[in-house]
Structure formats: structure tokens, C-alpha cells
Enzyme design. Structure first.
Site, mmCIF file in Angstrom:
data_model
loop_
_atom_site.group_PDB
_atom_site.id
_atom_site.type_symbol
_atom_site.label_atom_id
_atom_site.label_comp_id
_atom_site.label_asym_id
_atom_site.label_seq_id
_atom_site.Cartn_x
_atom_site.Cartn_y
_atom_site.Cartn_z
ATOM 1 N N GLN A 52 0.888 -1.207 -0.031
ATOM 2 C CA GLN A 52 0.010 0.120 0.176
ATOM 3 C C GLN A 52 0.780 1.140 -0.023
ATOM 4 O O GLN A 52 0.403 2.334 -0.214
ATOM 5 C CB GLN A 52 -0.898 0.001 1.340
ATOM 6 C CG GLN A 52 -1.943 -1.269 1.355
ATOM 7 C CD GLN A 52 -2.570 -1.002 2.692
ATOM 8 O OE1 GLN A 52 -3.474 -0.537 2.809
ATOM 9 N NE2 GLN A 52 -1.656 -1.636 3.727
ATOM 10 N N HIS A 60 -1.531 1.094 -4.277
ATOM 11 C CA HIS A 60 -1.746 2.680 -4.067
ATOM 12 C C HIS A 60 -0.957 3.491 -4.810
ATOM 13 O O HIS A 60 -1.011 4.695 -4.568
ATOM 14 C CB HIS A 60 -2.012 2.943 -2.462
ATOM 15 C CG HIS A 60 -3.073 2.310 -1.875
ATOM 16 N ND1 HIS A 60 -3.067 2.286 -0.468
ATOM 17 C CD2 HIS A 60 -4.263 1.491 -2.286
ATOM 18 C CE1 HIS A 60 -4.231 1.464 0.030
ATOM 19 N NE2 HIS A 60 -4.878 1.141 -1.039
ATOM 20 N N CYS A 114 -1.479 8.231 -16.410
ATOM 21 C CA CYS A 114 -2.517 8.957 -17.427
ATOM 22 C C CYS A 114 -3.688 8.090 -16.810
ATOM 23 O O CYS A 114 -3.919 6.924 -16.563
ATOM 24 C CB CYS A 114 -2.269 8.586 -18.700
ATOM 25 S SG CYS A 114 -3.711 8.976 -19.584
ATOM 26 N N GLY A 155 2.901 -4.555 9.132
ATOM 27 C CA GLY A 155 2.615 -3.242 9.216
ATOM 28 C C GLY A 155 1.663 -2.539 8.685
ATOM 29 O O GLY A 155 1.855 -1.466 7.966
ATOM 30 N N THR A 156 0.598 -3.357 8.587
ATOM 31 C CA THR A 156 -0.783 -2.665 8.066
ATOM 32 C C THR A 156 -1.666 -2.740 9.122
ATOM 33 O O THR A 156 -2.038 -3.655 9.869
ATOM 34 C CB THR A 156 -1.153 -2.886 6.781
ATOM 35 O OG1 THR A 156 -2.477 -2.191 6.482
ATOM 36 C CG2 THR A 156 -1.537 -4.578 6.536
ATOM 37 N N SER A 157 -2.695 -1.511 9.470
ATOM 38 C CA SER A 157 -3.935 -1.936 10.277
ATOM 39 C C SER A 157 -4.941 -2.803 9.604
ATOM 40 O O SER A 157 -5.849 -2.844 10.296
ATOM 41 C CB SER A 157 -4.295 -0.269 10.676
ATOM 42 O OG SER A 157 -4.813 0.167 9.550
HETATM 43 N N1 APR Z 1 6.697 -2.410 12.815
HETATM 44 C C1 APR Z 1 5.395 -3.252 12.855
HETATM 45 N N2 APR Z 1 3.966 -2.524 12.857
HETATM 46 C C2 APR Z 1 4.191 -1.078 12.884
HETATM 47 C C3 APR Z 1 5.207 -0.470 12.895
HETATM 48 C C4 APR Z 1 6.411 -1.132 12.987
HETATM 49 N N3 APR Z 1 7.786 -0.741 12.870
HETATM 50 N N4 APR Z 1 5.045 0.892 12.749
HETATM 51 C C5 APR Z 1 3.617 1.090 12.915
HETATM 52 N N5 APR Z 1 3.154 -0.218 12.745
HETATM 53 C C6 APR Z 1 1.750 -0.485 12.756
HETATM 54 C C7 APR Z 1 0.715 0.577 13.314
HETATM 55 O O1 APR Z 1 0.662 0.252 14.790
HETATM 56 C C8 APR Z 1 -0.662 0.309 12.284
HETATM 57 O O2 APR Z 1 -1.253 -0.823 13.156
HETATM 58 O O3 APR Z 1 1.128 -0.540 11.579
HETATM 59 C C9 APR Z 1 0.012 -0.256 11.094
HETATM 60 C C10 APR Z 1 -0.098 0.931 9.973
HETATM 61 O O4 APR Z 1 -1.349 1.030 9.701
HETATM 62 P P1 APR Z 1 -1.528 2.371 8.896
HETATM 63 O O5 APR Z 1 -1.189 3.786 9.457
HETATM 64 O O6 APR Z 1 -3.340 2.498 8.889
HETATM 65 O O7 APR Z 1 -1.295 2.271 7.489
HETATM 66 P P2 APR Z 1 -1.785 1.334 6.235
HETATM 67 O O8 APR Z 1 -2.602 0.127 7.014
HETATM 68 O O9 APR Z 1 -0.684 1.011 5.366
HETATM 69 O O10 APR Z 1 -2.700 2.328 5.600
HETATM 70 C C11 APR Z 1 -3.438 1.972 4.544
HETATM 71 O O11 APR Z 1 -4.488 3.950 4.349
HETATM 72 O O12 APR Z 1 -4.329 6.305 4.645
HETATM 73 C C12 APR Z 1 -4.256 5.441 3.758
HETATM 74 O O13 APR Z 1 -3.368 5.316 1.444
HETATM 75 C C13 APR Z 1 -3.085 5.346 2.714
HETATM 76 O O14 APR Z 1 -2.066 3.320 1.855
HETATM 77 C C14 APR Z 1 -2.562 3.915 3.235
HETATM 78 C C15 APR Z 1 -3.602 2.979 3.634
#
Ligand code: APR
Length: 282
Positions: A108, A126, A134, A201-203
Site C-alpha cells: 500500500q 496505491h 494517465c 505493518g498494516t492496520s
Molecule cells: N512495525 C510493525 N508495525 C508497525 C510499525 C513497525 N515498525 N510501525 C507502525 N506499525 C503498525 C501500526 O501500529 C498500525 O497498525 O502499522 C500499522 C499501520 O497502519 P496504518 O497507519 O493504517 O497504515 P496502512 O495500513 O498502510 O494504511 C492503509 O490508508 O491512509 C491510507 O493510502 C493510505 O496506504 C494507506 C492506507
């Protein structure tokens, strides 16, 4: 306990035939790039900025010239991504690819750090800040193929596609903007093909990306098993092992979509996982 889980994940990776990784902003925080929804995330700290981001694509569709002027004159909430470097988490995933274990990454992240870490098979779900796209023919260009500052000075925005004349946008996918067909299709194929998904590393709250683990979870394979009467029968078993590496639990953890969560920092956990993988491959 943590080390045992990392070892288990390494064993699962070595046993896999087609492992892929899914990554989010959390894997880049150790490179100094803030995430969005973590404790010090961009949206957590500035909900107004998140509300503005939700309107971005609408503004682009209404008036791409205004959108571009705003884009070229105001700083990105993520800071200067091009000056950032990969961390040990990115390098660990690139090493898993080199070992022939990881077949693809679907990210992402728009920061281009997986590529900088030497990863080859990357799907930027993303988009990327380093590219323009384009909106008609989906052709992608490196940012420096256009003199955006000159177009701004001469009031000749939005940039036009040299191939089809369509309107060119940054490649980053805004909220409400459709995921470009090519990436959406290839990502679905990977989710259907894989037998292991390593989610880092994603929520896992943003769709349609967050639907990929759910699609993989639906898949089953038939396996011959001894049932409780001692007879052998064919049973449908989950086709994919889903492992999360994240600082906190996510809906995938809570809903039992993932098999297990290794809770901690990707930059610390992934390199240890690679060490175990190499040990098991000896
Ligand atoms: N190691 C492991 N986990 C981590 C670390 C780390 N060093 N740092 C942060 N985290 C966790 C956070 O606790 C959170 O649960 O990674 C997660 C990041 O989640 P988001 O901030 O929601 O990011 P993401 O899931 O990539 O968001 C998705 O949302 O805002 C839009 O387009 C944007 O691509 C993005 C999408």
C-alpha cells in the site's frame, strides 16, 4: 515465546510453495516515515488532514488544474519520501525473494522503498510518489519525464499524456479513486495463487486492499484426513497460511482471518525470521 513464533513463521515460509507479502505504512516507520493510524500516525495527529484527503479525488475530478496547483505548492503530509532509505524490514523481505521463498509483494506504500531495497516483483496497490499516471490509458511515467514546475509557471496544468492526450495525475491512489485495473487484477491473482500470506505493518482497515487476505482465507484445498472413527476421508482445509507482523492486533487478528500475529516491530522481527529461514534451508 516471540522467538518461537518467529521460528514457526520461518518454518511455514520454508514449507510454502507460493508465499507473498502484503505491506503497509508500518514497515516504513523505522525509515522515518510516519504511518497513518498508529499512535503517532498522520491521521491520528491531524484528523482534519484526513478529512481533506477524503475530498482530494473529488477535487481532481472537478478541476484537475486546481488540484495540481495545490499539489505542487503544498507540502506532503508524509514529508520528502524520496530522501528516505529502506530499513532492515524492507531488506529482509528482499532477501526472502532472493532465497526464492517470496514470490511477490503487494504494498500500500507509495514510498518506493521495497524497490530501493532490491525487491523485484512489486505490486504498488496505491501507486507510487515517484510516478505519474494517465487517468485514461493508465500509462505510467517517471515524475521527471514532466517539467511540472514549468507547467505550473506557464499555467499549463494539468499535464497531458503524450500517448493518448488524457489527463495525467500523480500515481498515488486517492481515497475514492478506483485502484488501477492492472494492479487490481494482478493482486487478486496473487491472492488466489498464494499458499502463504505474510502481512506486515498494516492496520488492515482500508479496502479494497484489506479484502485480499479475506479472499485468500476463503480458499480451501481438499486433504485426506483420518476422521474420529479412524477412517480416512477427504476434508476441505484452509489453503493459505496467513501470518501478521504488526505492532498491534488488527481486524484480521480479531476476526481470525490470520492464523497468528507476531506483535512487534517489522524491522526487528523480519531479519530474525530470515535467519531462521536460512538455518532451515541448510
Ligand atoms: N512495525 C510493525 N508495525 C508497525 C510499525 C513497525 N515498525 N510501525 C507502525 N506499525 C503498525 C501500526 O501500529 C498500525 O497498525 O502499522 C500499522 C499501520 O497502519 P496504518 O497507519 O493504517 O497504515 P496502512 O495500513 O498502510 O494504511 C492503509 O490508508 O491512509 C491510507 O493510502 C493510505 O496506504 C494507506 C492506507
Amino acid at each position: 515465546m516471540m522467538e518461537q513464533m518467529i521460528e514457526r513463521a520461518a518454518q511455514d515460509l520454508v514449507n510454502s510453495k507460493y508465499a507473498i507479502a502484503l505491506t503497509g505504512a508500518g514497515i516504513s516507520t523505522e525509515s522515518g516515515i510516519p504511518d497513518f493510524r498508529g499512535p503517532s500516525g498522520v491521521w491520528t495527529k491531524d484528523p482534519e488532514a484526513e478529512r481533506r484527503a477524503y475530498r482530494s479525488y473529488e477535487i481532481f475530478m472537478e478541476d484537475p488544474r486546481v488540484w495540481w496547483m495545490e499539489r505542487l505548492t503544498s507540502p506532503s503530509p508524509l514529508g520528502d519520501l524520496e530522501s528516505r532509505s529502506p530499513n532492515s524490514g524492507h531488506y529482509a523481505l528482499a532477501e526472502l525473494e532472493e532465497l526464492g521463498i517470496l514470490k511477490c509483494i503487494i504494498t500500500q506504500n507509495v514510498d518506493g522503498l521495497h524497490e530501493k531495497a532490491g525487491m523485484h516483483n512489486i505490486l504498488e496497490y496505491h501507486g507510487s510518489v515517484l510516478k505519474l499516471r494517465c487517468t485514461s490509458c493508465i500509462s505510467r511515467f517517471r515524475r521527471d519525464e514532466f517539467d511540472l514546475e514549468k507547467l505550473l509557471r506557464e499555467d499549463k496544468l494539468p499535464p497531458q499524456c503524450p500517448r493518448c492526450g488524457g489527463i495525467v495525475k500523480t500515481d498515488g491512489v486517492a481515497f475514492g479513486e478506483p485502484i488501477p485495473n492492472d494492479v487490481a487484477r494482478q493482486s487478486l491473482e496473487e491472492a488466489w495463487k498464494c499458499d502463504l500470506m505474510l502481512i506486515c505493518g498494516t492496520s488492515a482497515v482500508v479496502f479494497p486492499f484489506a479484502s485480499l487476505p479475506r479472499i485468500a482465507r476463503q480458499r480451501t484445498v481438499e486433504q485426506e484426513r483420518k476422521n474420529n472413527t479412524g477412517r480416512y476421508g477427504v476434508e476441505a482445509v484452509p489453503a493459505v497460511t496467513i501470518i501478521e507482523v504488526n505492532a498491534e492486533p488488527t481486524p484480521l487478528t480479531e476476526e481470525g482471518i490470520s492464523d497468528y500475529l507476531i506483535q512487534g516491530k517489522t524491522g526487528e522481527i523480519l531479519p530474525r525470521m530470515v535467519e531462521h529461514v536460512k538455518k532451515f534451508m541448510l
